[in-house]
Each structure stands twice: as C-alpha cells, then as structure tokens.
Design an enzyme around this catalytic site. Structure first.
Site, short mmCIF file in Angstrom:
data_model
loop_
_atom_site.label_atom_id
_atom_site.label_comp_id
_atom_site.label_asym_id
_atom_site.label_seq_id
_atom_site.Cartn_x
_atom_site.Cartn_y
_atom_site.Cartn_z
N ASP A 236 50.80 3.39 71.09
CA ASP A 236 51.27 2.11 71.63
C ASP A 236 50.34 1.62 72.74
O ASP A 236 49.95 2.40 73.62
CB ASP A 236 52.68 2.33 72.20
N GLU A 297 47.46 0.62 68.32
CA GLU A 297 47.83 -0.77 68.54
C GLU A 297 46.71 -1.37 69.37
O GLU A 297 46.70 -1.29 70.60
CB GLU A 297 49.17 -0.88 69.30
C1 NOJ Z 1 53.89 -2.66 72.00
C2 NOJ Z 1 55.14 -2.50 71.19
O1 NOJ Z 1 54.83 -2.77 69.85
C3 NOJ Z 1 56.16 -3.44 71.76
O2 NOJ Z 1 57.29 -3.54 70.95
C4 NOJ Z 1 56.51 -2.96 73.15
O3 NOJ Z 1 57.40 -3.86 73.76
C5 NOJ Z 1 55.25 -2.83 74.02
N1 NOJ Z 1 54.14 -2.20 73.33
C6 NOJ Z 1 55.52 -2.01 75.25
O4 NOJ Z 1 55.62 -0.65 74.92
#
Ligand code: NOJ
Ligand code: CA
Length: 570
Positions: A236, A297
């Site tokens: 993430d 991500e």
């Molecule tokens: C990316 C995640 O996909 C999202 O849903 C989240 O709110 C943020 N990172 C914070 O962790």
C-alpha cells in the site's frame, strides 16, 4: 426489460449463419508451466482483488469475512482466478476500513480468526489459488501499540518509530504539507507538545522508515505471513514511505483549493523519494526466498518512473501497478494504443488494472448508458488479452456499477463526508458483491454495511452463470482461453491497423502461434481489413467474440462495441 432485449440480441446471433459464433471455447495449444514450481508463476496468473467487507458474509452481521471468502473459492476457481489479493483484514479500528492496522500479525475479529485464515489458505492451496495480502507499509493505526508507546513520552522506546517534530511557531505545524485526506498533515499532541506526521487520516500516523528498527519489524511481518502460506503482498502507498528530512515546504501549484478546502500542492518533498528503493530491494530479497510476488500501489507519472519500481536489475517490485490505464477513461483506440505501447516498452512485466476499491468501476467509466454490457465485455477482452498480468476487481466480471452515495448522511468513507459534495468518497466502488437476485443480493442475511445497488436484480452471479450471453460467461471464456493459450499468456504484443480510429487491434505471437484481437470501441458497426499477411499470417479462426463479428478473407465485420479474438494460421 433489459434482460429481454439482451436475450433477443443473443438469439439473433445464434440464428445467423454467416456471422461467427457469439462465443467459442479456446483450444489447447501447448502445455503451460506448472505454477507451483515456477518462480515466475505470477506472470501466468490472473489476480482477483477482494474487498473483504463486501465479498461474502458468513455470519449475518452485514460485513463480509474470511469464511465468506472460503465459501466462494469454487466460484473463483471456476471463473479462472489464480491468486486473490485480499485488502487489509488485520485488526484495525476501521477508520480507513482496514488501512489503519493495529496489529500486523493477526486477523480482525470482524473478519474471523487466524484459524479461519489458515483454513482459507489450505482450501485455496487445494485449488491452486495463491493468497496475496495487503501490506500497509507507510503508516499504522494510531491504536497500534508501537504508536501508543511512541506518543507516551519523548523518550519512549518507540518514539522514533514515527515522525515527531516541533511546530514552526506556537500553534503552527512544522511545514505546509497537507494530508491527502484533508487538512494539515501534522497533528499536535499535547502529551509531549510535538506534532506527528500523517499523509492520510490523523488516525494513520506515518512510520519513520529511516529508523532501522522499523525496517526490521516490518520486514519480519512479511516473513511471518510467508511462513503461513501467503504468496506475496500488495504494498500500500509505497510512493510515500520517505519524507525530506529537512521538511521543506511543498510548492503551491495552483490558485484555489481542493475538495477539502486545502491549497493545491505539488507533493515534491513528501512523495517518491529515492530512499524507497532500498526498502523495496530489502522486501524483494525476502520475497524471493519464498517465490513470492510484490505488487505495488505505485502512482507513476510515466514509464521512466514505472521502471524505477521494477528496479535496475529487476530486483524490486515484480508488479508495480501502472494506473495510467485507469486514466484513459474514454474508449479511444489511439489512447489505449499509446498506453499499451508505453507499458510494453517498460523494463519489467506489465500489470493491467481497470478499477479497484479507490477507482470508479469500468462499467461506469466507459459505459455509454446504452451498451454498457457490451462495453464491459469489450474492456474484459482488452485487459485479459494483453501481454501482462491482469488484476480483476471483484464484481467487474458481472458488470457491477459504482453508485455514489446520494445523501451525505449515508456516506461511510470519511473523505466523502469531509469532502462532500465535491468528493463523495469511495463507497460506490465498494458495494456488496451481487451473488443472486434474493434480498441483499445473497451477500448477507443481515443488514449490509453498504446498500446493495439495485442492479443486483439483473447483474448477479447466479443469473449470469445461466445466461450464455452474460458478462460473467464472457469472462470465463476469456480466462479459459488465456490459461490454455501460450501466445496469449507469454507471446509478444504487436499493434496492427494502427491508423484506425474506431477499432483497436493487435496480435499476440509466440513462435508459430498467434492470436489476433480486434475491439470495436465505437457505437457503430465497423468493417476493417486486418493486417495479417504483412505480419506473416494468412487468416484467423474465431475463438471468442461478442456481437455479430465475422471474419471472411481478412475482412472483419464488428458489431457496435463488438469483440473478435481469433487464432492465426500461416
Ligand atoms: C491506498 C488504499 O488503496 C486506500 O484505500 C487507502 O485509503 C490508502 N492507501 C491509505 O492506506
Ligand atoms: Ca460477517
């Protein structure tokens, strides 16, 4: 009504002798590598993202859970899924629905227990389905014991595990950085009279990755889960692990304010710092010991940035997500061609994502309100036939919609409340999976945590499984073809008919085997002469198609938003 029209179209295709069959099943060509012993298994796998709150509820509390996922493994296997990425299911106060983790080595009771996880892992293994967990690396919950200790005093053992600073002046935060979820990125804590940094909600304090103890603890978390049978992680928010140590102010890039009333900033000093690559190399080293995959991500601006995440020697992320594809939100062959070519020129293996729990569903982004089901098939035929690993978001395979909340009081995602009405949050992307047309779409016997969209009556797994013309059956056919055809899995990509403004077409070639894909991205019927001969092939035989698609002597007729996928012959 909609269903009746659809069946009429389907019937029309079946009785037409001159057009290709609506769908045909792929034929076996060559044998595939065995996933279990192949370190590159993730290149051949189809990934499926599950938002656990919304997938399947086993105990009637209105919230999906691990037992629910286990009960749907046969469905996933049948669909053609090889790996499931489960968004965070660890103990959490759920401020950001799990992206605020208070213990990395357990399961939140609302989702079940570690025993439930072990059962899920064992059942998945029986079906050769890999489990990928979501590792929230940038921040923890403010309720994590590390943070509770950190905030307790300036000299606590975990003080330096987070980013604490004095204010610039009394009542003023250390610098101008704003949180991406609204307000200053600094929160003052009166216990120790300092501010801590949070890129997201104040309940999500950023870890200090410059502290080796943090690195060690977090690296150990991955080992802990690998030993429990996990095959990798989706990392993430990896872009933001490090911040400028001197905390320079970010440049203000525009006039006005964003949805939260904050100035528009360029995140120059708090995102994409080069130090992140050392961490990724460290995580990869451990992953390699377990033949595991790291998905990132990664919000890359261009291919040069994407390449940095693969690493100079392909020793960082195997699958940095390229979200540029999700930004092409009109059906434009030229735009897709450009994007596909760019990703193919990257130094690592491509990943394709068309929607997720933060991005409105493709059904709404591309749908024209009239041919949405046909367009859903078209998009499936695109991202499931490209050279690269697709990550399917749950519900895409049945044509789920993104219904944004209509009233502020219904909003569950906190950013939808603070940003209302400009930012309505991400509830629309996260609605319960539509399993059948009974109450609550078969998701729960209780009250679902988010309302089920009314489209569950026409778009649900049970009905679509029985409808040969459904989006679900189309996905199944595509995935079956993908798994059995070496050219589709590993073959090269070559754009053809590149000047056509309406039809996106390309070849996937491996040795003497080849596949042609032609996608009509317009609402009008199209006729094109496929450039097969100049690419060394004489003709093609249909494998999968939608609409009235027919190929006669390389002259292809495509229905509005129609798909043609054919096996090439020399
Ligand atoms: C990316 C995640 O996909 C999202 O849903 C989240 O709110 C943020 N990172 C914070 O962790
Ligand atoms: Ca439940």
């Amino acid at each position: 009504m909609r269903r009746a029209i659809f069946l009429m179209l389907w019937f029309g295709v079946c009785v037409s002798g001159v057009t290709a069959q609506k769908t045909m099943v792929a034929q076996e060509t060559t044998s595939l590598p065995k996933k279990t012993t192949d370190p590159d298994w993730w290149k051949h796998a189809v990934f499926y993202e599950i938002y656990p709150r919304s997938f399947a509820d086993s105990n009637g509390d209105g919230i999906g859970d691990l037992k629910g996922i286990t009960s749907k493994l046969d469905y996933l296997k049948n669909l053609g899924v090889d790996a499931i990425w489960i968004t965070p299911c660890f103990p959490s106060p759920q401020v950001d629905f799990g992206y605020d983790v208070s213990n990395y080595e357990n399961i939140d009771p609302m989702y079940g227990t570690l025993a439930d996880f072990d059962e899920l892992a064992a059942e998945a293994k029986k079906r050769n389905i890999h489990i990928i967990l979501d590792f929230v690396v940038n921040h923890t919950s403010d309720q994590h014991p590390w943070f509770l200790d950190s905030k307790s005093s300036r000299t606590s053992a975990h003080r330096d595990w987070y980013i604490w600073r004095d204010g610039k002046a009394p009542g003023e935060p250390p610098n101008n950085w704003v949180s991406t979820f609204g307000g200053s990125a600094w929160k003052f804590d009166p216990v120790t009279n300092q501010y801590y940094y949070h890129y997201f909600y104040p309940e999500q304090p950023d870890l200090n990755w410059r502290n080796p103890a943090v690195q060690k603890a977090m690296f150990d978390v991955t080992r802990w889960w690998y030993k429990r049978g996990v095959s990798g992680f989706r990392l993430d928010a990896v872009d933001i692990l490090f911040e400028d140590p001197s905390l320079r102010d970010n440049p203000i890039t525009g006039p006005g304010v964003n949805a939260f009333g904050d100035p528009i900033e360029q995140n120059k000093y708090n995102t994409k710092l080069p130090e992140v690559h050392n961490v990724l190399r460290g995580l990869r080293k451990i992953a390699d010991e377990y033949d595991a995959v790291l998905i990132g991500e990664t919000w890359t601006a261009d291919i040069a940035e994407l390449n940095q995440y693969y690493g100079k020697n392909n020793n960082e992320l195997q699958l940095p997500m390229d979200f540029l594809f999700t930004k092409v939100d009109k059906l434009s062959p030229a735009e897709f061609r450009k994007q596909i070519a760019a990703v193919n020129s990257a130094s690592g293996w491509p990943t394709f994502v068309i929607s997720n729990h933060d991005i409105p569903r493709s059904y709404d982004r591309y749908g024209d309100g009239q041919h949405n089901d046909e367009i859903a098939k078209l998009m499936a035929a695109l991202y499931l036939t490209l050279r690269g690993t697709p990550i399917l978001y749950y519900g895409e395979e049945i044509g789920m919609k993104t219904p944004p909340p209509t009233r502020k009081q219904d909003v569950k995602d906190p950013i939808g409340r603070t940003g209302w009405p400009k930012e309505k949050g991400r509830d629309g992307e996260r609605t319960p999976m539509q399993w059948n047309d009974t109450e609550n779409a078969g998701f729960t016997t209780g009250i679902p945590w988010l309302a089920v969209p009314s489209t569950y009556k026409t778009h649900n797994v049970a009905d679509e499984a029985n409808d040969p013309g459904s989006i679900l059956r189309f996905y199944q056919q595509l995935l079956k073809l993908r798994h059995s055809n070496q050219a589709l899995l590993m073959g090269s990509y070559k754009a053809i008919n590149e000047h056509n403004d309406n039809v996106l077409s390309y070849l996937r070639v491996m040795g003497n085997h080849g596949i042609v894909v032609a996608l009509n991205m317009s609402g009008d019927p199209q006729k094109i002469r496929l450039e097969l001969r100049r690419n060394g092939f004489a003709s093609a035989k249909v494998l999968v198609s939608s609409g009235h698609s027919a190929l006669v002597a390389n002259n292809l007729s495509l229905a509005p938003f129609g798909v043609f996928i054919g096996e090439l012959s020399k």
